[in-house]
Design an enzyme around this catalytic site. Structure first.
Site, PDB file in Angstrom:
ATOM      1  CE  LYS A  76       0.788  10.692 -13.183  1.00  0.00           C
ATOM      2  NZ  LYS A  76       0.005   9.541 -13.559  1.00  0.00           N
TER       3      LYS A  76
ATOM      4  CB  THR B 227      -3.968   9.116  -4.713  1.00  0.00           C
ATOM      5  OG1 THR B 227      -5.118   8.679  -5.450  1.00  0.00           O
ATOM      6  CG2 THR B 227      -4.241   8.980  -3.229  1.00  0.00           C
TER       7      THR B 227
ATOM      8  NE  ARG C 128      -2.854  15.071 -16.636  1.00  0.00           N
ATOM      9  CZ  ARG C 128      -2.843  13.818 -17.062  1.00  0.00           C
ATOM     10  NH1 ARG C 128      -2.982  13.547 -18.348  1.00  0.00           N
ATOM     11  NH2 ARG C 128      -2.707  12.821 -16.206  1.00  0.00           N
TER      12      ARG C 128
ATOM     13  CE  LYS D 274      -5.722   7.248 -16.107  1.00  0.00           C
ATOM     14  NZ  LYS D 274      -6.236   8.116 -15.058  1.00  0.00           N
TER      15      LYS D 274
ATOM     16  CB  ALA E 116       0.760  11.537 -20.619  1.00  0.00           C
TER      17      ALA E 116
ATOM     18  CG  PHE F  67      -0.384   7.353 -18.977  1.00  0.00           C
ATOM     19  CD1 PHE F  67      -1.221   6.504 -18.271  1.00  0.00           C
ATOM     20  CD2 PHE F  67      -0.897   7.958 -20.120  1.00  0.00           C
ATOM     21  CE1 PHE F  67      -2.524   6.246 -18.685  1.00  0.00           C
ATOM     22  CE2 PHE F  67      -2.207   7.712 -20.545  1.00  0.00           C
ATOM     23  CZ  PHE F  67      -3.013   6.859 -19.828  1.00  0.00           C
TER      24      PHE F  67
ATOM     25  CG  PHE G 106      -1.395  -1.207  -2.050  1.00  0.00           C
ATOM     26  CD1 PHE G 106      -2.641  -1.586  -2.536  1.00  0.00           C
ATOM     27  CD2 PHE G 106      -0.701  -0.210  -2.724  1.00  0.00           C
ATOM     28  CE1 PHE G 106      -3.181  -0.987  -3.670  1.00  0.00           C
ATOM     29  CE2 PHE G 106      -1.238   0.392  -3.852  1.00  0.00           C
ATOM     30  CZ  PHE G 106      -2.482   0.006  -4.325  1.00  0.00           C
TER      31      PHE G 106
ATOM     32  CD1 TRP H  74      -6.732   5.666  -2.168  1.00  0.00           C
ATOM     33  CD2 TRP H  74      -7.246   4.638  -0.238  1.00  0.00           C
ATOM     34  NE1 TRP H  74      -7.994   5.126  -2.306  1.00  0.00           N
ATOM     35  CE2 TRP H  74      -8.336   4.498  -1.139  1.00  0.00           C
ATOM     36  CE3 TRP H  74      -7.350   4.085   1.022  1.00  0.00           C
ATOM     37  CZ2 TRP H  74      -9.499   3.805  -0.803  1.00  0.00           C
ATOM     38  CZ3 TRP H  74      -8.511   3.398   1.377  1.00  0.00           C
ATOM     39  CH2 TRP H  74      -9.578   3.262   0.461  1.00  0.00           C
TER      40      TRP H  74
END
Length: 556
Positions: A71, A73, A94, A105, A273, A301, A381, A409
């Site tokens: 998210k 990225t 954030r 994480k 979140a 999230f 991907f 990415w």
């Protein structure tokens, strides 16, 4: 393959004053923290506050899985892509917490060629905002205990103190402690505990405050506990609101950095979140909307947590609204939701994808309940097949959502062109009828039922005896008009992290309600959610190191 850290370290950054100049921020309003980080002065917002607002684009996602969604990225990559299309765009994120960075994480600076830099600084101490929040929180805690020690004029019952101390690390050992041991000179012994800084009410207040005056007012309204007669005691009564505001004065100014492609990025505030409201600061968002035509922000999230709280808490309190929503998903995550093991996610499996698509479908429906146009993007991907992509595209468009693939990415802004074009088209052609899910006039119980049933898909909401008691207290204190901030697992639409896909008709139990009078919302605790995480068996900190030349290694 290069790591995110290696890609970030290869970037030749521009001086932050140059980034500010490109964003239209005069140098006199840029307070530098070294060469590549800065604070944007409060005086600047006062100068531009009457400017028209730019378009606000919220990026959210499906429920997170071990397969990854990306998210942040996508948020960064979309901003870079908009700039490549000649648009004046800025991203609002954030600040990462040291807890996840040292835990499991990882960081929150994006990935691949869609990152914000200096990545190491942002993921570690940055400009010290989180330390200032920690200190302000703990100042209040120490002043509460000192008040009791020095005669307890306010008649505070030590057994009813609700204010906890904080530290910005994962440390399960501190969840429940006894403080004040060692005799009379060392305080009054009582049950105490710690939260991680980003779950604290100070963090929530910090991110919802419009300015210093508003910040001080909100801090003063914090309820730290209750008297022997069950009357609430506030931080203002303790006399801590002024000093806390002083500690947060500089931190309240938004932080300015840059992306790998030298577009401006504002990173400020960092509530989780799953246990807080999960959005960057109102201050940062409002500044960005005054200086850019397009502001791309994220909520933490999945959309059941971050987006719901963005809509129902942040937008409600800040008087802002999103113009479009980008919903991030991956083929891998959907197949995981369809019951496929992580080791098999690279194999084509349209049947599992069909089953797991139900999770994405629910999130699309939820966003549409707020009246906001939604663009679904597949974070690409290499293993994604044409058949899998075609299936998702067809299903999304059948649900009334626009669809685009993002390759940010691997390709940065260039890989986000298709997504950026779809977002611009959506902003120009689709109507926005944003509204919150529920009105202020509903009771707290009704609001919790509304979110649990409409957004999560629950069939019934149960309240523990303790939660029922707090409901009565909330009404008595006049806080029934507050919105609700529901704390639950991020891994499922339900309150059980093991239940994947799109569960329906399940029961949830509100175990505890907490009054965040300063932040202006009621926290409802569902399931086994905790406000102080623990470290995993192999924490990320084991891989983080520094060489003899001062170069950081192992940071993602």
């Amino acid at each position: 393959m290069k790591t995110d850290l290696q890609i970030a370290q290869e970037c030749t950054m521009e001086p932050i004053t140059a980034i500010a100049a490109k964003a239209g921020i005069p140098e006199e309003f840029v307070e530098c923290y070294g060469k590549y980080k800065a604070k944007i002065s409060d005086k600047y917002y006062n100068q531009i506050k009457n400017n028209p607002d730019g378009k606000l684009i919220l990026v959210t996602a499906v429920n997170p899985t071990p397969a990854g969604e990306g998210k942040t990225t996508v948020t960064i990559g979309l901003t870079q892509a908009l700039q490549k299309l000649g648009k004046n765009a800025i991203t609002c994120l954030r600040e990462p917490s040291l807890g996840p960075c040292m835990g499991i994480k990882g960081g929150a600076a994006g990935g691949g060629y869609a990152q914000v830099v200096p990545m190491e600084d942002i993921n570690l101490h940055f400009t010290g905002d989180l330390h200032a929040i920690t200190t302000a929180n703990n100042l209040l805690a120490s002043m509460v205990d000192n008040h009791i020690q020095q005669g307890n004029e306010l008649n505070i019952d030590p057994r009813k103190i609700t204010w906890k101390r904080t530290v910005d690390l994962n440390d399960r050992q501190l969840r429940n402690v006894i403080s004040g041991l060692g005799g009379k000179v060392n305080g009054t012994p009582r049950e105490d505990g710690f939260q991680i800084t980003v779950a604290s009410e100070i963090m929530a207040i910090f991110c919802l405050a419009n300015d210093l005056k508003h910040l001080k007012e909100m801090l003063g309204q914090i309820i730290i506990g209750y008297t022997y007669n069950d009357e609430p005691v506030t931080a203002k009564q303790i006399g801590a609101d002024g000093a806390m505001t002083v500690l947060l004065k500089d931190a309240l100014q938004p932080n300015l950095v840059q992306t790998l492609e030298h577009t401006a990025a504002i990173i400020h505030g960092g509530p989780f979140a799953n246990i807080a409201h999960g959005c960057n600061s109102v201050r940062a968002t409002k500044v960005a909307m005054k200086i850019a035509d397009y502001v791309v922000t994220e909520a933490g999230f999945g959309a059941d947590l971050g987006a719901e709280k963005f809509f129902d808490i942040k937008c409600r309190k800040a008087g802002i609204q999103p113009d479009a929503v980008v919903l991030v998903a991956t083929i891998r995550a959907m197949k995981y939701n369809g019951g496929i093991a992580k080791v098999d996610l690279s194999n084509e499996n349209v049947e599992a994808l069909k089953k797991g698509f139900a999770n994405l479908e629910k999130h699309i429906e939820n966003i549409q309940k707020y009246g906001v146009p939604v663009v679904v993007t597949l974070n690409h991907f290499v293993a994604d097949t044409e058949a899998e992509v075609a299936f998702v595209k067809e299903r999304c468009e059948a649900l009334g959502a626009t669809f685009a693939i993002a390759k940010v990415w691997a390709e940065g802004g260039e890989g986000g062109r298709a997504l950026a074009e779809k977002v611009l088209e959506t902003l120009e052609t689709k109507e926005n009828h944003f509204h919150t899910l529920y009105g202020d006039e509903l009771t707290i119980e009704e609001k919790i039922n509304c979110v649990c049933k409409e957004i999560y898909g629950a069939g019934a909401v149960n309240f523990s005896g303790a939660a029922r008691k707090t409901l009565a207290q909330i009404e008595k204190l006049g806080f029934g008009h507050f919105p609700v901030c529901i704390a639950k697992t991020q891994y499922s639409l339900s309150d059980d992290p093991k239940v994947l896909g799109r569960p329906q008709g399940f029961e949830v139990t509100v175990k505890e309600l907490r009054i965040s009078a300063g932040a202006g919302f009621i926290v409802a605790m569902l399931g086994d959610i905790m406000t102080m995480p623990g470290l995993p068996k192999k924490p990320a900190a084991l891989d983080i190191d520094i060489d003899d030349d001062g170069n950081i290694v192992g940071l993602f």
